[in-house]
Structures are given as structure tokens and as C-alpha cells.
Design a protein around this motif. Structure first.
Motif, PDB file in Angstrom:
ATOM      1  N   GLY A   2      58.903 -80.367  23.896  1.00 51.49           N
ATOM      2  CA  GLY A   2      60.180 -79.931  24.452  1.00 51.49           C
ATOM      3  C   GLY A   2      61.346 -79.942  23.483  1.00 51.49           C
ATOM      4  N   GLY A   3      61.120 -80.320  22.226  1.00 52.88           N
ATOM      5  CA  GLY A   3      62.205 -80.329  21.242  1.00 52.88           C
ATOM      6  C   GLY A   3      62.530 -78.926  20.767  1.00 52.88           C
ATOM      7  N   PRO A   4      63.753 -78.733  20.257  1.00 56.38           N
ATOM      8  CA  PRO A   4      64.166 -77.386  19.874  1.00 56.38           C
ATOM      9  C   PRO A   4      63.590 -76.901  18.554  1.00 56.38           C
ATOM     10  N   TYR A   5      63.307 -77.800  17.631  1.00 52.84           N
ATOM     11  CA  TYR A   5      62.764 -77.410  16.326  1.00 52.84           C
ATOM     12  C   TYR A   5      62.167 -78.630  15.646  1.00 52.84           C
ATOM     13  N   ARG A   6      61.368 -78.367  14.614  1.00 47.03           N
ATOM     14  CA  ARG A   6      60.716 -79.438  13.866  1.00 47.03           C
ATOM     15  C   ARG A   6      61.720 -80.055  12.900  1.00 47.03           C
ATOM     16  N   LEU A   7      61.704 -81.380  12.820  1.00 52.97           N
ATOM     17  CA  LEU A   7      62.590 -82.100  11.917  1.00 52.97           C
ATOM     18  C   LEU A   7      61.819 -83.295  11.376  1.00 52.97           C
ATOM     19  N   ASP A   8      61.562 -83.291  10.097  1.00 52.03           N
ATOM     20  CA  ASP A   8      60.761 -84.330   9.457  1.00 52.03           C
ATOM     21  C   ASP A   8      61.669 -85.354   8.799  1.00 52.03           C
ATOM     22  N   ALA A   9      61.592 -86.599   9.254  1.00 52.47           N
ATOM     23  CA  ALA A   9      62.377 -87.687   8.654  1.00 52.47           C
ATOM     24  C   ALA A   9      61.533 -88.472   7.656  1.00 52.47           C
ATOM     25  N   GLY A  10      60.297 -87.997   7.387  1.00 49.15           N
ATOM     26  CA  GLY A  10      59.471 -88.627   6.365  1.00 49.15           C
ATOM     27  C   GLY A  10      58.593 -89.758   6.851  1.00 49.15           C
ATOM     28  N   HIS A  11      58.377 -89.867   8.153  1.00 48.33           N
ATOM     29  CA  HIS A  11      57.563 -90.948   8.695  1.00 48.33           C
ATOM     30  C   HIS A  11      56.203 -90.434   9.169  1.00 48.33           C
ATOM     31  N   ARG A  12      55.289 -91.364   9.433  1.00 47.50           N
ATOM     32  CA  ARG A  12      53.979 -91.002   9.985  1.00 47.50           C
ATOM     33  C   ARG A  12      54.195 -90.271  11.314  1.00 47.50           C
ATOM     34  N   ARG A  49      62.121 -72.096  26.890  1.00 50.68           N
ATOM     35  CA  ARG A  49      63.064 -71.019  26.600  1.00 50.68           C
ATOM     36  C   ARG A  49      64.356 -71.587  25.994  1.00 50.68           C
ATOM     37  N   ALA A  50      64.864 -72.676  26.572  1.00 48.73           N
ATOM     38  CA  ALA A  50      66.086 -73.300  26.047  1.00 48.73           C
ATOM     39  C   ALA A  50      65.858 -73.820  24.635  1.00 48.73           C
ATOM     40  N   ALA A  51      64.674 -74.383  24.369  1.00 47.29           N
ATOM     41  CA  ALA A  51      64.349 -74.892  23.034  1.00 47.29           C
ATOM     42  C   ALA A  51      64.292 -73.745  22.021  1.00 47.29           C
ATOM     43  N   ARG A  52      63.687 -72.623  22.413  1.00 46.64           N
ATOM     44  CA  ARG A  52      63.633 -71.457  21.516  1.00 46.64           C
ATOM     45  C   ARG A  52      65.032 -70.936  21.209  1.00 46.64           C
ATOM     46  N   GLU A  53      65.889 -70.869  22.223  1.00 45.80           N
ATOM     47  CA  GLU A  53      67.256 -70.395  22.017  1.00 45.80           C
ATOM     48  C   GLU A  53      68.027 -71.334  21.090  1.00 45.80           C
ATOM     49  N   MET A  54      67.852 -72.627  21.268  1.00 46.42           N
ATOM     50  CA  MET A  54      68.532 -73.600  20.420  1.00 46.42           C
ATOM     51  C   MET A  54      68.029 -73.511  18.980  1.00 46.42           C
ATOM     52  N   ALA A  55      66.733 -73.327  18.813  1.00 43.96           N
ATOM     53  CA  ALA A  55      66.157 -73.193  17.476  1.00 43.96           C
ATOM     54  C   ALA A  55      66.681 -71.937  16.787  1.00 43.96           C
ATOM     55  N   GLU A  56      66.773 -70.844  17.524  1.00 39.24           N
ATOM     56  CA  GLU A  56      67.282 -69.595  16.960  1.00 39.24           C
ATOM     57  C   GLU A  56      68.741 -69.750  16.534  1.00 39.24           C
ATOM     58  N   LYS A  57      69.530 -70.420  17.357  1.00 42.09           N
ATOM     59  CA  LYS A  57      70.932 -70.650  17.029  1.00 42.09           C
ATOM     60  C   LYS A  57      71.055 -71.518  15.770  1.00 42.09           C
ATOM     61  N   ALA A  58      70.245 -72.576  15.681  1.00 41.54           N
ATOM     62  CA  ALA A  58      70.275 -73.461  14.506  1.00 41.54           C
ATOM     63  C   ALA A  58      69.837 -72.703  13.253  1.00 41.54           C
ATOM     64  N   PHE A  59      68.839 -71.835  13.391  1.00 43.36           N
ATOM     65  CA  PHE A  59      68.361 -71.033  12.264  1.00 43.36           C
ATOM     66  C   PHE A  59      69.466 -70.106  11.760  1.00 43.36           C
ATOM     67  N   LYS A  60      70.123 -69.421  12.681  1.00 45.52           N
ATOM     68  CA  LYS A  60      71.198 -68.500  12.294  1.00 45.52           C
ATOM     69  C   LYS A  60      72.366 -69.250  11.660  1.00 45.52           C
ATOM     70  N   GLN A  61      72.661 -70.435  12.181  1.00 46.75           N
ATOM     71  CA  GLN A  61      73.735 -71.245  11.604  1.00 46.75           C
ATOM     72  C   GLN A  61      73.379 -71.672  10.183  1.00 46.75           C
ATOM     73  N   ARG A  62      72.121 -72.060   9.971  1.00 48.60           N
ATOM     74  CA  ARG A  62      71.695 -72.473   8.630  1.00 48.60           C
ATOM     75  C   ARG A  62      71.758 -71.302   7.663  1.00 48.60           C
ATOM     76  N   LEU A  63      71.341 -70.119   8.104  1.00 54.25           N
ATOM     77  CA  LEU A  63      71.441 -68.938   7.247  1.00 54.25           C
ATOM     78  C   LEU A  63      72.896 -68.673   6.868  1.00 54.25           C
ATOM     79  N   LYS A  64      73.785 -68.847   7.827  1.00 52.06           N
ATOM     80  CA  LYS A  64      75.201 -68.633   7.552  1.00 52.06           C
ATOM     81  C   LYS A  64      75.701 -69.642   6.518  1.00 52.06           C
ATOM     82  N   GLU A  65      75.285 -70.902   6.661  1.00 46.88           N
ATOM     83  CA  GLU A  65      75.706 -71.959   5.729  1.00 46.88           C
ATOM     84  C   GLU A  65      75.273 -71.665   4.294  1.00 46.88           C
ATOM     85  N   ILE A  66      74.098 -71.094   4.139  1.00 50.51           N
ATOM     86  CA  ILE A  66      73.595 -70.821   2.783  1.00 50.51           C
ATOM     87  C   ILE A  66      73.842 -69.371   2.370  1.00 50.51           C
TER      88      ILE A  66
END
Length: 116
Positions: A39-49, A67-84
């Protein structure tokens, strides 16, 4: 049960978190960005097992949460693209070229790690 996807809190000490639904980068939990959970919006690795929940649990996530997770992931992706300062076209082009050499780069990383 899953309720709604979110990024989650960032642990300032980067302590491993397993299960629950509070910490970003945790594993095996629910609703937050991390690995091995549901149910999380995207993968995030903090370096643990990584602790993985079963596929049956993942399949039981309600469609509106997925659906909400996909929308949140898409928004985060677009924001990251904008940042870089990268367009979606640039990202797809990068992925196309990167994907063509991904195995070779991984092999080279292993060789360099062993030499180090």
C-alpha cells in the motif's frame, strides 16, 4: 489493514523499522514509502535488510488505495524530474539508454567493489 499511502516520517538516526505504518524507508510495513510492504506510494530504500509481506497480502490491498498510491508516486516522480530539471522525454530517453547497459554497469560495480 491499509488506509492511505503516505511518505512517512524520516528517522533522523536511520534505525531499521520493520512493519507498522509510520516510517519512510522501513520494510514490510503498510501505507508508507519503503520496501517489502503493501500500500505504499513508492519504493524507498534506507539501506536495511528487507522484510517482505506475502503476495496474498499485497493482492488484498483495496483498489482505491492502489490508485491513490500510483497517483502519489506519479506526483513524486514529476516533482523529482522538476528538481533535477529533466523532462519526461529526457527521463524516458535516459531509461532507454540506461536499460541497455544496466547489466554491464552492475557487473562493473561488483568488480570495482571487490577491487576496493
Amino acid at each position: 489493514d491499509v488506509s492511505s499511502p503516505k511518505h512517512g516520517k524520516v528517522d533522523p538516526h536511520n534505525v531499521p523499522h520493520v512493519g507498522g505504518n509510520m516510517w519512510a524507508g522501513g520494510t514490510g510495513g503498510r501505507d508508507t514509502a519503503g520496501l517489502g510492504g503493501k500500500g505504499g506510494p513508492y519504493r524507498l530504500d534506507a539501506g536495511h535488510r528487507v522484510y517482505q509481506v506475502s503476495q496474498a497480502e499485497k493482492d488484498a490491498v483495496p483498489e482505491e488505495v492502489k490508485r491513490a498510491a500510483r497517483e502519489m508516486a506519479e506526483k513524486a516522480f514529476k516533482q523529482r524530474l522538476k528538481e533535477i530539471q529533466m523532462s519526461e522525454y529526457d527521463a524516458s530517453t535516459y531509461e532507454r539508454f540506461s536499460g541497455a547497459v544496466r547489466r554491464q554497469v552492475q557487473s562493473l560495480r561488483i568488480i570495482l567493489d571487490n577491487l576496493q
